[in-house]
Design a protein around this motif. Structure first.
Motif, PDB file in Angstrom:
ATOM      1  N   LYS A   1      -1.708  13.738  -4.948  1.00  0.00           N
ATOM      2  CA  LYS A   1      -1.902  13.928  -3.510  1.00  0.00           C
ATOM      3  C   LYS A   1      -0.572  13.795  -2.769  1.00  0.00           C
ATOM      4  CE  LYS A   1      -6.382  14.153  -4.046  1.00  0.00           C
ATOM      5  NZ  LYS A   1      -7.178  15.361  -3.759  1.00  0.00           N
ATOM      6  N   GLU A   2      -0.571  14.260  -1.532  1.00  0.00           N
ATOM      7  CA  GLU A   2       0.644  14.211  -0.717  1.00  0.00           C
ATOM      8  C   GLU A   2       0.419  13.413   0.562  1.00  0.00           C
ATOM      9  OE1 GLU A   2       1.844  18.196   0.076  1.00  0.00           O
ATOM     10  OE2 GLU A   2       2.326  18.655  -2.020  1.00  0.00           O
ATOM     11  N   ARG A   3       1.471  12.745   1.008  1.00  0.00           N
ATOM     12  CA  ARG A   3       1.547  12.063   2.305  1.00  0.00           C
ATOM     13  C   ARG A   3       0.449  10.998   2.495  1.00  0.00           C
ATOM     14  NH1 ARG A   3       0.925  17.126   3.278  1.00  0.00           N
ATOM     15  NH2 ARG A   3      -0.854  16.766   4.673  1.00  0.00           N
ATOM     16  N   LEU A   4       0.080  10.339   1.423  1.00  0.00           N
ATOM     17  CA  LEU A   4      -0.913   9.278   1.554  1.00  0.00           C
ATOM     18  C   LEU A   4      -0.268   7.989   2.058  1.00  0.00           C
ATOM     19  CD1 LEU A   4      -3.105   9.585  -1.677  1.00  0.00           C
ATOM     20  CD2 LEU A   4      -3.541  10.541   0.587  1.00  0.00           C
ATOM     21  N   THR A   5      -1.055   7.199   2.763  1.00  0.00           N
ATOM     22  CA  THR A   5      -0.675   5.837   3.105  1.00  0.00           C
ATOM     23  C   THR A   5      -1.645   4.913   2.383  1.00  0.00           C
ATOM     24  OG1 THR A   5       0.209   6.412   5.278  1.00  0.00           O
ATOM     25  CG2 THR A   5      -0.465   4.125   4.951  1.00  0.00           C
ATOM     26  N   VAL A   6      -1.119   4.056   1.527  1.00  0.00           N
ATOM     27  CA  VAL A   6      -1.953   3.173   0.712  1.00  0.00           C
ATOM     28  C   VAL A   6      -1.652   1.728   1.061  1.00  0.00           C
ATOM     29  CG1 VAL A   6      -2.509   2.385  -1.622  1.00  0.00           C
ATOM     30  CG2 VAL A   6      -2.084   4.817  -1.186  1.00  0.00           C
ATOM     31  N   ILE A   7      -2.684   1.005   1.455  1.00  0.00           N
ATOM     32  CA  ILE A   7      -2.589  -0.431   1.717  1.00  0.00           C
ATOM     33  C   ILE A   7      -3.336  -1.140   0.596  1.00  0.00           C
ATOM     34  CG2 ILE A   7      -3.057  -2.281   3.378  1.00  0.00           C
ATOM     35  CD1 ILE A   7      -3.407   0.023   5.481  1.00  0.00           C
ATOM     36  N   THR A   8      -2.718  -2.122  -0.030  1.00  0.00           N
ATOM     37  CA  THR A   8      -3.369  -2.783  -1.153  1.00  0.00           C
ATOM     38  C   THR A   8      -2.945  -4.238  -1.260  1.00  0.00           C
ATOM     39  OG1 THR A   8      -3.803  -2.667  -3.553  1.00  0.00           O
ATOM     40  CG2 THR A   8      -1.586  -2.081  -2.796  1.00  0.00           C
ATOM     41  N   ASN A   9      -3.841  -5.042  -1.843  1.00  0.00           N
ATOM     42  CA  ASN A   9      -3.509  -6.433  -2.166  1.00  0.00           C
ATOM     43  C   ASN A   9      -3.306  -6.604  -3.662  1.00  0.00           C
ATOM     44  OD1 ASN A   9      -6.273  -6.025  -2.747  1.00  0.00           O
ATOM     45  ND2 ASN A   9      -6.726  -8.212  -2.490  1.00  0.00           N
ATOM     46  N   SER A  10      -3.044  -5.492  -4.348  1.00  0.00           N
ATOM     47  CA  SER A  10      -2.850  -5.500  -5.799  1.00  0.00           C
ATOM     48  C   SER A  10      -1.381  -5.292  -6.157  1.00  0.00           C
ATOM     49  CB  SER A  10      -3.689  -4.390  -6.448  1.00  0.00           C
ATOM     50  OG  SER A  10      -3.309  -4.193  -7.796  1.00  0.00           O
ATOM     51  N   MET A  11      -0.791  -6.251  -6.857  1.00  0.00           N
ATOM     52  CA  MET A  11       0.576  -6.089  -7.331  1.00  0.00           C
ATOM     53  C   MET A  11       0.661  -4.969  -8.357  1.00  0.00           C
ATOM     54  SD  MET A  11       3.725  -6.908  -7.257  1.00  0.00           S
ATOM     55  CE  MET A  11       3.834  -8.477  -6.394  1.00  0.00           C
ATOM     56  N   GLU A  12      -0.373  -4.815  -9.178  1.00  0.00           N
ATOM     57  CA  GLU A  12      -0.376  -3.753 -10.188  1.00  0.00           C
ATOM     58  C   GLU A  12      -0.322  -2.376  -9.532  1.00  0.00           C
ATOM     59  OE1 GLU A  12      -2.723  -4.438 -14.050  1.00  0.00           O
ATOM     60  OE2 GLU A  12      -3.853  -5.555 -12.549  1.00  0.00           O
TER      61      GLU A  12
ATOM     62  N   VAL B   1       6.390   6.885  -6.505  1.00  0.00           N
ATOM     63  CA  VAL B   1       5.815   8.025  -5.798  1.00  0.00           C
ATOM     64  C   VAL B   1       6.590   8.268  -4.506  1.00  0.00           C
ATOM     65  CG1 VAL B   1       3.751   8.976  -4.706  1.00  0.00           C
ATOM     66  CG2 VAL B   1       3.539   7.556  -6.763  1.00  0.00           C
ATOM     67  N   SER B   2       7.026   9.502  -4.305  1.00  0.00           N
ATOM     68  CA  SER B   2       7.792   9.822  -3.098  1.00  0.00           C
ATOM     69  C   SER B   2       6.897  10.465  -2.051  1.00  0.00           C
ATOM     70  CB  SER B   2       8.943  10.775  -3.436  1.00  0.00           C
ATOM     71  OG  SER B   2       8.454  11.985  -3.978  1.00  0.00           O
TER      72      SER B   2
END
Length: 260
Positions: A47-58, A66-67
């Protein structure tokens, strides 16, 4: 190395592919600190131009190369043995955002108690996620159905789509809306589809030779839920009441199908 990543690898990969097909370029996502969400993160890399918020270090490490994406860590207290950020600071950061799609898994799924976790810290973090997204996708393998755990993270009514690796029992299918080849019952308002049928929002078939995997949307009948702790009852999402009332009157809540 998390040993849970080596469990049901093929199933997690196939479920992750389904989830990736439900995500569009440019979306804002919340991913939880489950091993299943790590597989989803891998499947999303096209996918392109995603914004991912996570509490996972993995997941942070998985997406480090990912650019063109925005990767946001919640921070918080690191949970030993899980590579997960948890605690009040984590929940505060999660609640400061509102995303297009929340993607998460769980320890157990019960018809009455809903989405459950074995540890309270994981349950409260996922509860914060469910309050912070427009569409919620639960990715859970068949062994989690009809199980219970210590902490309630959310109700079935909080979930929009369930992606699983095997067709659930008839009891569970009654909680899901029918396939596109069936009539839509009066007490439900959301589209569901088996993976090997045409999923209406996608307009294309999803057939796998490796096995049968399913994606469902949850129907929300206008019936009373069993008693729940008052602390959680206060966190229920207000719009649901209006949708349930609309369903009880035999009308679909406006715009719900489009949201799925």
């Amino acid at each position: 190395m998390n040993p849970r990543k080596n469990q049901n690898v093929v199933g997690k990969q196939k479920m992750a592919e389904i989830v990736a097909s439900l995500v569009h370029d440019g979306e804002h996502l919340l991913l939880d600190a489950s091993t299943t969400a790590v597989f989803v993160a891998k499947a999303l890399k096209e996918k392109e131009r995603l914004t991912v918020i996570t509490n996972s270090m993995e997941i942070l490490l998985e997406l480090a190369d990912v650019s063109g994406w925005n990767i946001i860590s919640t921070g918080g207290m690191m949970k030993e043995g899980y590579l997960a950020f948890l605690g009040s600071r984590t929940e505060e950061v999660i609640r400061s955002y509102f995303v297009d799609t929340v993607i998460f898994s769980c320890k157990a799924l019960d018809e009455n108690w809903g989405v459950m976790e074995s540890q309270e810290a994981f349950g409260t973090a996922k509860r914060a996620m469910l309050d912070s997204g427009r569409k919620k996708i639960l990715v859970v393998d068949n062994t989690k159905f009809d199980q219970t755990a210590f902490s309630v993270a959310g109700r079935l009514r909080d979930v929009d789509i369930v992606v699983t690796d095997a067709k659930p029992s008839e009891k569970w299918l009654k909680l899901f809306t029918p396939t596109i080849n069936s009539e839509k019952p009066a007490d439900s308002h959301r589209t569901i589809a088996f993976r090997n049928y045409l999923l209406r929002p996608l307009r294309r078939s999803r057939i796998s030779r490796a096995g049968t995997y399913h994606a469902y949307s949850v129907s929300h009948p206008a019936v009373s839920s069993p008693p729940v702790p008052s602390a959680y009852r206060r966190r229920s999402v207000p719009p649901f009441g209006r949708q349930a009332a609309a369903c009880a009157a035999g009308r679909s809540a406006a715009g719900v199908d489009e949201a799925v």
